[in-house]
Design an enzyme around this catalytic site. Sequence first.
Site, PDB file in Angstrom:
ATOM      1  N   LYS A   1     -13.622  -7.460   1.566  1.00  0.00           N
ATOM      2  CA  LYS A   1     -12.477  -7.059   2.405  1.00  0.00           C
ATOM      3  C   LYS A   1     -11.322  -8.055   2.249  1.00  0.00           C
ATOM      4  O   LYS A   1     -10.149  -7.664   2.216  1.00  0.00           O
ATOM      5  CB  LYS A   1     -12.903  -6.975   3.879  1.00  0.00           C
ATOM      6  CG  LYS A   1     -11.746  -6.729   4.859  1.00  0.00           C
ATOM      7  CD  LYS A   1     -11.004  -5.427   4.548  1.00  0.00           C
ATOM      8  CE  LYS A   1      -9.971  -4.977   5.564  1.00  0.00           C
ATOM      9  NZ  LYS A   1      -9.087  -5.888   6.205  1.00  0.00           N
TER      10      LYS A   1
ATOM     11  N   GLU B   1      -3.797  -5.986  -1.364  1.00  0.00           N
ATOM     12  CA  GLU B   1      -2.805  -5.335  -0.481  1.00  0.00           C
ATOM     13  C   GLU B   1      -1.501  -6.154  -0.445  1.00  0.00           C
ATOM     14  O   GLU B   1      -0.398  -5.597  -0.528  1.00  0.00           O
ATOM     15  CB  GLU B   1      -3.434  -5.211   0.910  1.00  0.00           C
ATOM     16  CG  GLU B   1      -2.538  -4.762   2.049  1.00  0.00           C
ATOM     17  CD  GLU B   1      -3.295  -4.829   3.397  1.00  0.00           C
ATOM     18  OE1 GLU B   1      -4.387  -4.247   3.513  1.00  0.00           O
ATOM     19  OE2 GLU B   1      -2.794  -5.488   4.333  1.00  0.00           O
TER      20      GLU B   1
HETATM   21  C1  6PG Z   1      -6.533  -3.294   6.649  1.00  0.00           C
HETATM   22  C2  6PG Z   1      -5.467  -4.338   6.837  1.00  0.00           C
HETATM   23  C3  6PG Z   1      -5.710  -5.114   8.088  1.00  0.00           C
HETATM   24  C4  6PG Z   1      -4.542  -5.929   8.555  1.00  0.00           C
HETATM   25  C5  6PG Z   1      -4.263  -7.086   7.641  1.00  0.00           C
HETATM   26  C6  6PG Z   1      -2.827  -7.491   7.718  1.00  0.00           C
HETATM   27  O1  6PG Z   1      -7.174  -3.355   5.608  1.00  0.00           O
HETATM   28  O2  6PG Z   1      -6.694  -2.457   7.530  1.00  0.00           O
HETATM   29  O3  6PG Z   1      -5.496  -5.209   5.744  1.00  0.00           O
HETATM   30  O4  6PG Z   1      -6.869  -5.857   7.903  1.00  0.00           O
HETATM   31  O5  6PG Z   1      -3.463  -5.124   8.744  1.00  0.00           O
HETATM   32  O6  6PG Z   1      -5.073  -8.134   8.044  1.00  0.00           O
HETATM   33  O7  6PG Z   1      -2.761  -8.772   7.263  1.00  0.00           O
HETATM   34  P1  6PG Z   1      -1.506  -9.694   7.424  1.00  0.00           P
HETATM   35  O8  6PG Z   1      -1.168  -9.726   8.868  1.00  0.00           O
HETATM   36  O9  6PG Z   1      -1.998 -10.993   6.912  1.00  0.00           O
HETATM   37  O10 6PG Z   1      -0.442  -9.069   6.600  1.00  0.00           O
END
Ligand code: 6PG
Length: 481
Positions: free
Chosen positions: A182, A189
């Site tokens: 993850k 991402e």
């Molecule tokens: C997900 C997202 C989620 C969250 C991130 C954002 O997969 O659903 O990645 O886990 O939105 O942690 O991360 P940042 O706040 O570090 O951008």
Amino acid sequence: ALADIGVTGLAVMGANIARNLARHGHTVALHNRSASRVDELMTKHGSEGNFIPSASITEFVASLKRPRRALIMVQAGAATDAVIEQLADAMEPGDIIIDGGNALYTDTQRREKALRERGLHFVGAGISGGEEGALNGPSIMPGGSAESYEYVGPLLESVAAVVEGAPCCTYIGTDGSGHYVKMVHNGIEYADMQLIGEAYQLMTSAAGLSANEAAEVFAEWNSGVLESYLIEITSEVLGHTDAETGKPLVDVIVDAAGQKGTGRWTVKSALDLGVPVTGIAEAVFARAVSGSRELRAASQGLAGAELATSLTEIFPGTDVESFVADIHSALYASKVVAYAQGFDQLAAGSREYGWDLKLGDLARIWRGGCIIRAQFLGRISDAYAANPQLPSLLLDPYFRDAVESAAASWRRVVTVAAQLGVPAPGFSSALAYYDSVRAKRLPAALIQGLRDYFGAHTYERVDKPGHFHTQWSGDRSEISN
Ligand code: 6PG
């Protein structure tokens, strides 16, 4: 009746997962540190399925079927440790604690080991998809003992997103593997969003598109090879008008990106493993630059007299449409590089921790539910199905050809960005990586020479085996080490 599973921590993600479970016919026990959240969920959504509210952890644990399954949805870190402690004290050997938060994988490894010693199972499950995914079907990455997956797998699979009839959830591997996967998902991402951001900035700064026009371009791109959730919502965000000012919302949002840590963790792990995830690292640092308000304010006066002022000054005859097509290619090629690097890191993490990760399966469960969901991931899954030992996605025939056909455009875009002074760290570092791995010779030879000069660190030779040192401060003859 007893509950099939319990959820503790009923902020939005937890509440939505609980509702998702209940909607799929599971009886769900509910607990939250402050009871008001339990009441709120019961009042608003109690009729969606079978819930068993509880006022204390003891009551919560007592309302669970054996072996008990409790899903923790609280903040990563100390809050998670505190809940684990309370649950473990109330549970019995054979019971299962699942952590669905964004925990650091080394914390998960530690917790799994400690709970195993107490006879409990601990499953570190990465859950992606945000609030909407949690409710309607996230992508779930559970790590823990194979035995624990027998107890929780079917349940988690039943609430995950479904693509082509298959759930976006599979057994990942032992201890911290689910959270590691993850974490890298989040790193990817970050890289993906940075590249999309650069594409947008080039569209507006170099090609002169308005935010609305850019929104239309992204909407169009969402039906081709770039089709993905992130491209889809990019179009939505760019097309949104601020009610207060009548301007595009994107123009009134402060340009300083936040981060909660998973991107940074990904890069830290990559540094330890020696995996060059330049795309993810550039994305994390680009967020840091954006957030360096004082530095940016102080740097406003830095000159740029040498800059070109228009696209056509750099490439005469280029029209907006063809340049936008170039940006598409640059985005696609850079994205392939970023994903290739992320999957390299997963392979390296797997080797380091003995997880035996199935890279193709990871790509498969990311096709739906999660933030990076895309058709593209089906291609990655195919690539690893064709060759599970693939040394890099860039070497898969499909991706190799795709990057090759995008390369000329990619180079034009990086050139334009440099000449106009539009920062494109994602595009340009991805190109540098591509050129580095393709290069016959790298300047690392000189670096080795320098290291040998000042520190007698030795070097290898291209023409014979062994390690050598030149006696730089003596007669400069070479000795074999
Ligand atoms: C997900 C997202 C989620 C969250 C991130 C954002 O997969 O659903 O990645 O886990 O939105 O942690 O991360 P940042 O706040 O570090 O951008």
